[in-house]
Enzyme design. Structure first.
Site, PDB file in Angstrom:
ATOM      1  N   ASN A   9       0.864  -1.184   0.000  1.00  0.00           N
ATOM      2  CA  ASN A   9       0.000   0.000   0.000  1.00  0.00           C
ATOM      3  C   ASN A   9       0.901   1.235   0.000  1.00  0.00           C
ATOM      4  O   ASN A   9       1.519   1.560   1.009  1.00  0.00           O
ATOM      5  CB  ASN A   9      -0.905  -0.008   1.235  1.00  0.00           C
ATOM      6  CG  ASN A   9      -1.730   1.253   1.355  1.00  0.00           C
ATOM      7  OD1 ASN A   9      -1.883   2.014   0.403  1.00  0.00           O
ATOM      8  ND2 ASN A   9      -2.270   1.492   2.549  1.00  0.00           N
ATOM      9  N   LYS A  11       0.077   4.313  -0.231  1.00  0.00           N
ATOM     10  CA  LYS A  11      -0.528   5.494   0.384  1.00  0.00           C
ATOM     11  C   LYS A  11      -0.321   6.718  -0.519  1.00  0.00           C
ATOM     12  O   LYS A  11      -0.509   6.621  -1.722  1.00  0.00           O
ATOM     13  CB  LYS A  11       0.022   5.674   1.798  1.00  0.00           C
ATOM     14  CG  LYS A  11      -0.181   4.411   2.648  1.00  0.00           C
ATOM     15  CD  LYS A  11       0.156   4.587   4.088  1.00  0.00           C
ATOM     16  CE  LYS A  11      -0.088   3.271   4.837  1.00  0.00           C
ATOM     17  NZ  LYS A  11       0.137   3.406   6.285  1.00  0.00           N
ATOM     18  N   HIS A  96      -9.419   0.925   5.103  1.00  0.00           N
ATOM     19  CA  HIS A  96      -8.132   1.089   5.772  1.00  0.00           C
ATOM     20  C   HIS A  96      -8.307   1.986   6.998  1.00  0.00           C
ATOM     21  O   HIS A  96      -9.114   2.910   7.002  1.00  0.00           O
ATOM     22  CB  HIS A  96      -7.113   1.706   4.804  1.00  0.00           C
ATOM     23  CG  HIS A  96      -5.716   1.703   5.330  1.00  0.00           C
ATOM     24  ND1 HIS A  96      -5.253   2.642   6.227  1.00  0.00           N
ATOM     25  CD2 HIS A  96      -4.668   0.866   5.083  1.00  0.00           C
ATOM     26  CE1 HIS A  96      -3.982   2.396   6.500  1.00  0.00           C
ATOM     27  NE2 HIS A  96      -3.609   1.322   5.831  1.00  0.00           N
ATOM     28  N   GLU A  98      -6.686   4.355   8.174  1.00  0.00           N
ATOM     29  CA  GLU A  98      -6.526   5.786   7.926  1.00  0.00           C
ATOM     30  C   GLU A  98      -7.773   6.378   7.286  1.00  0.00           C
ATOM     31  O   GLU A  98      -8.134   7.536   7.557  1.00  0.00           O
ATOM     32  CB  GLU A  98      -5.289   6.021   7.052  1.00  0.00           C
ATOM     33  CG  GLU A  98      -3.998   5.733   7.791  1.00  0.00           C
ATOM     34  CD  GLU A  98      -2.807   5.505   6.885  1.00  0.00           C
ATOM     35  OE1 GLU A  98      -1.711   5.297   7.440  1.00  0.00           O
ATOM     36  OE2 GLU A  98      -2.958   5.526   5.649  1.00  0.00           O
ATOM     37  N   GLU A 168      -5.281  -4.960  10.725  1.00  0.00           N
ATOM     38  CA  GLU A 168      -4.331  -3.873  10.920  1.00  0.00           C
ATOM     39  C   GLU A 168      -4.483  -3.279  12.316  1.00  0.00           C
ATOM     40  O   GLU A 168      -5.395  -2.487  12.559  1.00  0.00           O
ATOM     41  CB  GLU A 168      -4.601  -2.741   9.928  1.00  0.00           C
ATOM     42  CG  GLU A 168      -4.461  -3.086   8.480  1.00  0.00           C
ATOM     43  CD  GLU A 168      -4.650  -1.815   7.664  1.00  0.00           C
ATOM     44  OE1 GLU A 168      -3.785  -1.552   6.846  1.00  0.00           O
ATOM     45  OE2 GLU A 168      -5.643  -1.108   7.886  1.00  0.00           O
ATOM     46  N   GLY A 174       2.773   2.458  10.677  1.00  0.00           N
ATOM     47  CA  GLY A 174       3.663   3.590  10.527  1.00  0.00           C
ATOM     48  C   GLY A 174       4.383   3.999  11.791  1.00  0.00           C
ATOM     49  O   GLY A 174       5.031   5.043  11.836  1.00  0.00           O
ATOM     50  N   SER A 214       3.660  -2.231  10.052  1.00  0.00           N
ATOM     51  CA  SER A 214       5.125  -2.172  10.152  1.00  0.00           C
ATOM     52  C   SER A 214       5.788  -3.506   9.805  1.00  0.00           C
ATOM     53  O   SER A 214       6.760  -3.914  10.451  1.00  0.00           O
ATOM     54  CB  SER A 214       5.552  -1.692  11.545  1.00  0.00           C
ATOM     55  OG  SER A 214       5.081  -0.383  11.787  1.00  0.00           O
TER      56      SER A 214
END
Length: 250
Positions: A9, A11, A96, A98, A168, A174, A214
């Site tokens: 991904n 992003k 996701h 985010e 996730e 991140g 990560s």
């Protein structure tokens, strides 16, 4: 046996020129890897470059999001799943963390997007995961059950058989933190149990559940050794050809 899926991904990173340069380095590094499916999900503006660069390889391209219907309309900046399919995509990321956290996507819109993606012939990678405070308060399984039951549990059995789930933990995205293989395995097993309760043991045994948070070349092997972890949704490490190849070649 479930075929592992390693998905990158990107992003909000890379231009079309940088996309082409990435694939020129990456494809030779994974040319002999046949043990896993591979996908890369770049920004919308890079999809055409990625599709061209990946042509003839085993690497599938995906979108990072899509609208919840395939009918065209006056929805500025949105992209339909049918548009992604026509552009050469195979996959699409949905829900996701985010998108949930910063753009207020809900379990309801996750279900709608997933159904629209399936209607267009895409493979949805549907994300679930808990916040740090939810993990620390012992509510992980409760949060996952809420996301699952409020979202993809609304699929038909036939629809569910065509999706991928990505777990996730938001606290590991991140941050450099990663769930231990044991923690990840326990949570993946809990998700598989939710699937079994809703769709049956056969569906639970068949669905691929990816770990996202990560993932790097130096920790992927331990994660992939666990029986309920079927691949990875990779962020930062997917931006460098050598690093993502290290994940793919686990």
């Amino acid at each position: 046996m479930r075929t592992p899926l390693m998905a990158g991904n990107w992003k909000m990173f890379k231009t079309p020129a940088e996309t082409k340069a990435f694939f020129e380095k990456f494809l030779p590094l994974v040319a002999t890897s046949t043990h896993a499916d591979v996908a890369i999900c770049p920004p919308f503006v890079d999809i055409a470059a990625a599709v061209d660069a990946a042509a003839g390889s085993r690497v599938g391209i995906g979108g990072q999001n899509c609208y919840w219907q395939n009918k065209e309309g006056a929805f500025t900046a949105e992209v339909t799943p049918a548009m992604l399919k026509a552009a050469g995509c195979t996959y699409v990321i949905i829900g996701h963390s985010e998108r949930r956290q910063y753009f207020h996507e809900t379990d309801e819109t996750v279900l709608k997007r997933t159904k629209a993606a399936l209607e267009a012939g895409l493979i949805p990678m549907v994300c679930v995961g808990e916040l740090l405070e939810e993990r620390e308060s012992g509510r992980t399984n409760e949060v996952l059950a809420t996301q699952f039951n409020g979202g993809i549990a609304g699929l038909t059995p036939e629809e569910f058989a065509k999706i991928v789930i990505a777990y996730e933990p938001v606290w590991a995205i991140g941050t450099g933190k990663v769930a231990t293989p044991e923690i990840a395995q326990d949570t993946h097993k809990a998700i598989r149990d939710l699937v079994a309760a809703k769709f049956g043991a056969e569906a639970a045994a068949a669905v691929r559940i990816l770990y996202g948070g990560s993932v790097k070349p130096d920790n992927v092997k331990g994660l992939m050794a666990k029986p309920d972890i079927d691949g990875a949704l990779v962020g930062g490490a997917a931006l460098k050809a050598e690093d993502f190849a290290g994940v793919v070649n686990f």
